[in-house]
Structure formats: C-alpha cells, structure tokens
Design an enzyme around this catalytic site. Structure first.
Site, short mmCIF file in Angstrom:
data_model
loop_
_atom_site.label_atom_id
_atom_site.label_comp_id
_atom_site.label_asym_id
_atom_site.label_seq_id
_atom_site.Cartn_x
_atom_site.Cartn_y
_atom_site.Cartn_z
N GLU A 101 73.02 24.62 26.75
CA GLU A 101 74.07 24.98 26.25
C GLU A 101 74.60 24.01 24.93
O GLU A 101 74.98 24.42 23.81
CB GLU A 101 75.07 25.41 27.27
CG GLU A 101 76.21 26.42 26.65
CD GLU A 101 77.13 26.52 27.81
OE1 GLU A 101 78.32 26.76 27.40
OE2 GLU A 101 76.77 26.85 28.82
N ASP A 102 74.52 22.76 25.41
CA ASP A 102 75.09 21.61 24.65
C ASP A 102 74.05 20.92 23.59
O ASP A 102 74.53 20.26 22.72
CB ASP A 102 75.51 20.76 25.37
CG ASP A 102 76.95 21.12 26.20
OD1 ASP A 102 77.37 22.35 25.89
OD2 ASP A 102 77.48 20.43 27.30
#
Length: 734
Positions: free
Chosen positions: A88-89
């Site tokens: 996600e990051d």
C-alpha cells in the site's frame, strides 16, 4: 535530536524479541524467510515515520509480535504482518511479494490491502471496508487476525493522534473490531480493545476505575490467597496436575456492570475471577472439570443461578469452560472458572489455537467457529443490501450470546440470543421461513415474534398462503432471516412496480398522453416521488390513486404558473450544496457566535459545558451536540465519520443545562426539606423535578436540575453528599 545508532539498536531489539517468540515452531528455512521479510519491510519504510516520530518499521514489527505472542500464529502470518503495509505504501506490488514469499503470503497481503482504499462521499467507508474484510474470510481467516493485531497496535499507540482521529478510530474499534475479536474467541484482545476505547472516549471514568483497582490490589491478593489455599491442598491430595490464576475483570466490563445494574464500584461482586486450569488428557477433560467443580462446592456454597456449562455445549466461537459463582468466607461472591489447558488456550488465543488442536488430531467434528465462518460466507454471498444495512445485520450476529433450541426430532440448533420463532424457521429452510405462520414451542402455540429460550423444542407451522411482510423485520434477528425477508420484499416490490407501470401506461393511453421521458418526469415531480420504481409501486398498492393522473399535469403553462407560486428557499439550496460537497467547518465553538449555526443539544446524553463533546451534522436538524461518551457516539462516528464536527465549549457560561442526579440514602423525617435547601439556597440552582421513592427505610430518588457546567454540578453533588443520611449521589444521563 534523533540518534540513528540508538534507533537501529531499538529496531534490532524488537526484531530479536519477535524471533525469540517464534523460535519454538520455526522449521527448516523459516528464520531466513522472516529475516528476508524484515529486511524488505525495513528497506521499503526506511524514510517513513509514524505520527509519534518513531521509525515506521516498529509498527509492522509490533503487529507481527502480537500475531505470534497473543494470537499464536505462525511463520506465514509473521511474514505477512511484517509486509502488511508495503504494497500500500511503496512501489512494491502483490506480484513481487508472491515471487519472493509465495502465494499464501501474497494472498493475505492482498486481502489486507483490499480492506483500505478510497470511497465515495456519502457511503459509509467503514462499513464498506468491513464488508470487504469479511469477504476475505472465505480466502484466509489470517487476514482478519492480522488486521486485528494491526488495530490493537494502533489503539495502543493512539496517544500521538489528533483528538478527532482518536475518537473516530476508537469508535470504529468498539463498533467492529472488539465484537469481531469476541466472535473469533480472542477474549484477551477483545478486553484490551474495549479498555483502550474507554481510555480515549471517557478518560475520567477510565482513570477512576483504574485507580480503584490499584488501591484494592493488596487486599485483593490476600483475599485470593486465602480463598485458594484450601482448594489447592485438596486438589493436590486428589492428585490433579493444575494451575490456579486470579485475575481482575477488565475495566470496561466493570463499568458495563456498574451502569447496567445501577450499582457502585464496591458492589460489583465478581470483581475478580479465579481460574483453575487442569493438565489432563482430552478424553477425561469433561469428567475432570466436574470433579473439580464438586471440590470447589464442597468448600464454598455455589449460587445455583450462576452455573454456566460450556463444557457440554461449547459457545459458537469454540469457548469451553465451566463457570460457577460461589460465596467466600468473607461474604463476597467469587466467580470460579474450571477448564483444561486446551480449553484455556482456545479461550485466550481463539481461532489460532483451534487450528493447532485440529492439526494435532483434536476434535474431528467441525467446530462452532468454523460453522460460524461458513455462515458468514453464505451471508456474504447472498447479501446484496447496501454496506451499512449489511454492517448492522452483521453486528447483530457478532456480539451475542447463544440460545440452544431443539427441533421436534431432537436436533440441536444454536441461534443468537434474542432469536425468535421466525429466525428458527428460516434457520431450518428459507421456504419454511417464508411460509411460517407461527410455531408450537413445547407443545404450546406461539406467534412468529416469540423469543426463544434455552432448551425450547420448536415445531414450525406453515401455510401455502403466507408471505413475508415488512412487519417481519421487526422481530427477525438473524442475518439469514433478515436478508431472506429483504430479498423477498425487494422482489415483491419489483413485481408490484411492474404492475404499476402497466396501469400508468394504460391511464396515459386513455388521456392520449405520450409516455415520453419528459412527460413521465412531470408526473413524478407532480407527485413528489423521486424514483420511477417507487412511483409505480405506490400506484400498484393504491397509495397514489390512478385517477389522480389528470391531463393538466402535462399542460406546460399550468406547470409554470404553479412554479411561480412556489417559494424558492435560498437556505435549503445552500444546505443542499453543502450536503453534496460534504464540507463542514473544521471546529464548531459552542456558546460564542453560534447563533448563525443551527445546533441542538442531544437529549440522549445531555452534554453540559465542561463535557468532552463533538458535533454531528444531521440532514434536517442542523448540528447535534453529543458527549463523546454517549452510547450513540460509537455508531455515529463509525458509520458517518464524514459528518462529525469537532466541537468545544467557550468560556461564556450564560447558558444553563439540564442534568440528572441520582441520590440514595436512609430515610428520615425532613430529608426532602434538607435536600431542596442545599439545591436552591446554597448554590442558587433551579430544580425542574424531584422524585423520591422510599422502601424499607431506604430512599432512592432522582432530581433534575439546571446547572451552568460540570464544575457547578460537581459542587452540588459534593454538598448533597454531606447531607446527613445520604449514601450515594451521582450524575445520570436522563
């Protein structure tokens, strides 16, 4: 100044601690894989910090630690927990994770990534999220277990978040994650989540109870020692291999008891529980638990209403234990829990322990928890209502005790507590549910809404002519029954709308009006019905009379005339724009310049200046001010986070607020006079009402007063406490 060397050491400390806990179950290559995951995560998050300022990598390490130490998960989960934010990051994608760490880890991370995302304004982001999360149940339950570990660590480190974020995250936790932990049998995590929720939403109460528990610690330990000594001697004499633990109840459960039973802290009788854990082989567990029960009750008198036998029939989340409440020598009730080591593991670590015992050749039959997970799957597959509705149905089935009932042939059916005869019918078969007209419970006729009790034997009565109705939703409690009823009602609505459409088309033919889109729109506008389906449905059920469709509706000059006469309201237009944009001012300050803003004080929790509050934007009543500890707050913040407005009081206290005081004491002549004197004379407080009820020399009363703020109310409570004969004075939410 940040010392990089110190940080590096701290990160390694956490990493080594994780390996220490994982060591007992690591196989051939596991340590290498964990190291690789750790290094990947360390590299991916190297320039990131958490809100508290610490290196981001400490979060995935902590989540992995919780997964191992507190849930009892293995290598795959450790790797997934270490990598849970990487996709996600950062630049890494799921396919990279799959290539490096295999498909199981990739699938779990994909499940975790699915749960977060961007949502449209107006849908409840949290409910949608939760629904997605549950969909991953069918792939791998570890997704949810890691998500719970992630949430637990976020709650433990909530200090560094802004106040409104704290409230939103805490409320979400209470609304979804605590019930989910409960249902997955993770009692320790569920209790901690509830306590942390309380810590951030009602800090004063949390501190007060924590201090009281701390103050009573020495006395409590001595009491437990005295209570346990004779039991230990007898258990040793009879040759049991056992361990005894004494533990205080969680802060949240103490508060719940105080509020539910309207008692003080000192009156919570089972403030602590004694747990006796037996080390016995599986085949004699049940008999051993009952033998120990018999030893306990030889020494202490049991309360017959408080015996709970979850050894013979485990709860749906797999919890097994024998509970009894007995009277100690000092006149206090003590809860005693008796269970085997296996049962204790399952009670503490829930689903993960189930797995362990299953793979070690434990019970062959499907556990209650697996049945529940299968039910959730069915529910997700057949549920097509919106996310919020779904969420509501789902929660109803999360935080529940069970009721055990039987079919006429003696088959056991487990339903959620408060389930009705109608729920039972749907549990047997959808068709039987849809045609159910009532039931015979223990040979007596009862209606559909009859609430089932443990041990009821239920026979469903059906009729070919029966059809589900809107009314049924009032007493259907299981998600299965509710979603089937809603499904039928939706279908029925569709069919009726089709009939309505045919009637409208015939009517338009008679009037010689073309059914063009613009003509139909005029029709819907004229009757103030937003959706065509709804309009046709109302025609079909005669809510709108077909004869009211007349030629003049379609005459444009008459329509213009009517529009001129209708008042155009600028204020409602502005409100509409704001609603569509979903924009509100950042902070509402109550008391100064708020004449321009329509706000009202919530009647459910009656906040007064000094209370911790937030604003909730409604569509019709402007902003409503609630206390952050209000029972409704959790639901509002979880489901409508975008409508929450930060709010605080100003120092201008010209406003007065209604507050309730509950008062208890020994009755005597002149008591009412003394109380009212304190209220009206010493603090110039106006009273709205007073009710006192006296029984056997004890009075119990409620007084409604108008005060300026919390400190004004506190002073009043202190003074009332000094009145001769008064035992208890406390504020209550009217």
């Amino acid at each position: 100044m940040i010392d990089p060397e110190e940080e590096r050491k701290e990160i390694l400390r956490h990493y080594r601690r994780l390996l220490k806990y994982a060591k007992p179950f690591l196989k051939d290559n596991d340590a290498k894989i964990i190291k690789k995951a750790f290094n990947t995560s360390l590299e991916a998050h190297k320039n990131m910090r958490r809100k508290s300022g610490e290196p981001y990598i400490l979060h995935p390490l902590a989540v992995a630690q919780i997964a191992v130490e507190e849930i009892g998960l293995g290598t795959t989960s450790i790797v997934a927990a270490l990598l849970h934010d990487v996709v996600e990051d950062t630049e890494l994608e799921t396919k990279d994770v799959e290539r490096e760490f295999g498909s199981s880890v990739a699938r779990i991370i994909e499940g975790l990534t699915k749960i977060s995302g961007v949502f449209d304004y107006g849908t409840s982001q949290q409910a949608e999220n939760f629904r997605k999360m549950l969909l991953t149940l069918s792939d791998d339950v570890r997704v949810i277990l890691i998500k719970l570990a992630d949430r637990l660590h976020n709650m433990r480190t909530l200090d560094s978040m802004a106040r409104d974020k704290q409230l939103k995250i805490a409320s979400e936790t209470m609304y979804l994650y605590a019930p989910l932990a409960h249902r997955l049998g993770l009692y320790a995590i569920k209790s901690e989540l509830e306590d942390l929720y309380l810590k951030y939403t009602d800090t004063d109460t949390y501190k007060e109870i924590t201090n009281k528990i701390r103050q009573t610690k020495v006395a409590r330990n001595k009491f437990i020692k005295d209570f346990v000594t004779p039991l230990e001697e007898e258990l040793k004499r009879q040759g049991f291999d056992f361990e005894i633990k004494g533990r205080p109840k969680s802060i949240y459960s103490i508060l719940k008891k105080i509020r539910k039973q309207n008692i003080t802290f000192d009156e919570v009788y089972d403030l602590f529980a004694i747990r006796i854990i037996l080390n016995v082989p599986l085949e004699i567990e049940k008999a051993a638990c009952w033998s120990v029960y018999s030893i306990v009750t030889d020494f202490y008198q049991p309360n017959p209403d408080r015996l709970r036998d979850w050894v013979s029939t485990p709860r749906a989340n797999g919890y097994e234990s024998l509970h009894t409440t007995v009277m100690s020598r000092t006149g206090q009730w003590v809860e005693v829990q008796i269970r085997s080591q296996r049962m204790d593991d399952i009670a503490e670590k829930g689903y993960a322990a189930h797995w362990k015992y299953k793979t070690e050749g434990g019970h062959g039959q499907e556990s209650g928890l697996e049945q529940w997970i299968n039910k959730v799957r069915d529910m997700l597959e057949m549920n097509n209502s919106n996310a919020l509705e779904f969420m509501d149905d789902f929660r109803k089935n999360l935080f529940v005790e069970e009721v055990f009932v039987f079919t006429p042939k003696g088959q056991l059916i487990i339903l959620p507590d408060r389930a009705t005869a109608l729920d039972f019918a749907y549990e047997i078969h959808t068709q039987i549910g849809a045609q159910c007209i009532g039931a015979k419970v223990n040979q007596k006729l009862v209606p559909l809404s009859y609430r089932l009790h443990n041990g009821d034997q239920v026979e469903v009565l059906t009729s070919q002519k029966q059809r589900p109705s809107e009314e049924w939703l009032k007493f259907a409690t299981t998600s299965r029954a509710r979603s089937k009823i809603k499904e039928y009602l939706r279908e029925d609505r569709k069919i009726k709308a089709e009939e309505g459409r045919n009637l409208v088309e015939k009517r338009l033919q008679q009037l010689e009006v073309e059914p063009t889109p613009s003509n139909l729109n005029r029709l819907f506008t004229f009757f103030h019905v937003p959706h065509p389906q709804e309009f046709y449905y109302r025609i079909a059920i005669n809510k709108i009379d077909i004869k009211d469709i007349k030629e003049e509706i379609f005459d444009y000059s008459l329509v213009l005339e009517r529009a001129k006469n209708e008042h155009f309201d600028q204020k409602s237009f502005d409100k509409e724009v704001q609603k569509i944009r979903g924009v509100t001012s950042d902070m509402l300050v109550i008391g100064e310049n708020t004449a321009k803003i329509a706000y009202t004080i919530a009647t459910c929790c009656n906040p007064i200046p000094g209370d911790d509050v937030f604003g909730f934007e409604t569509e019709t009543e402007g902003i409503i001010i609630h206390r952050t500890s209000c029972p409704k707050a959790v639901e509002l913040m979880s489901n409508y986070g975008n409508r929450i407005v930060k709010a605080k009081w100003t120092d201008q206290y010209e406003l007065v607020f209604l507050a309730g005081i509950r008062i208890k004491g020994t009755d005597r002549v002149g008591m009412v006079n003394d109380l009212t004197k304190v209220i009206s004379n010493s603090l110039k407080v106006n009273m709205r009402s007073i009710t006192l009820d006296s029984h056997d020399g004890i009075f119990d009363g409620k007084i409604m007063v108008f005060v300026n703020d919390t400190s004004h109310l506190e002073k009043l409570i202190q003074r009332l406490n000094r009145v001769n004969g008064v035992i208890l004075v406390e504020r209550f939410d009217s």
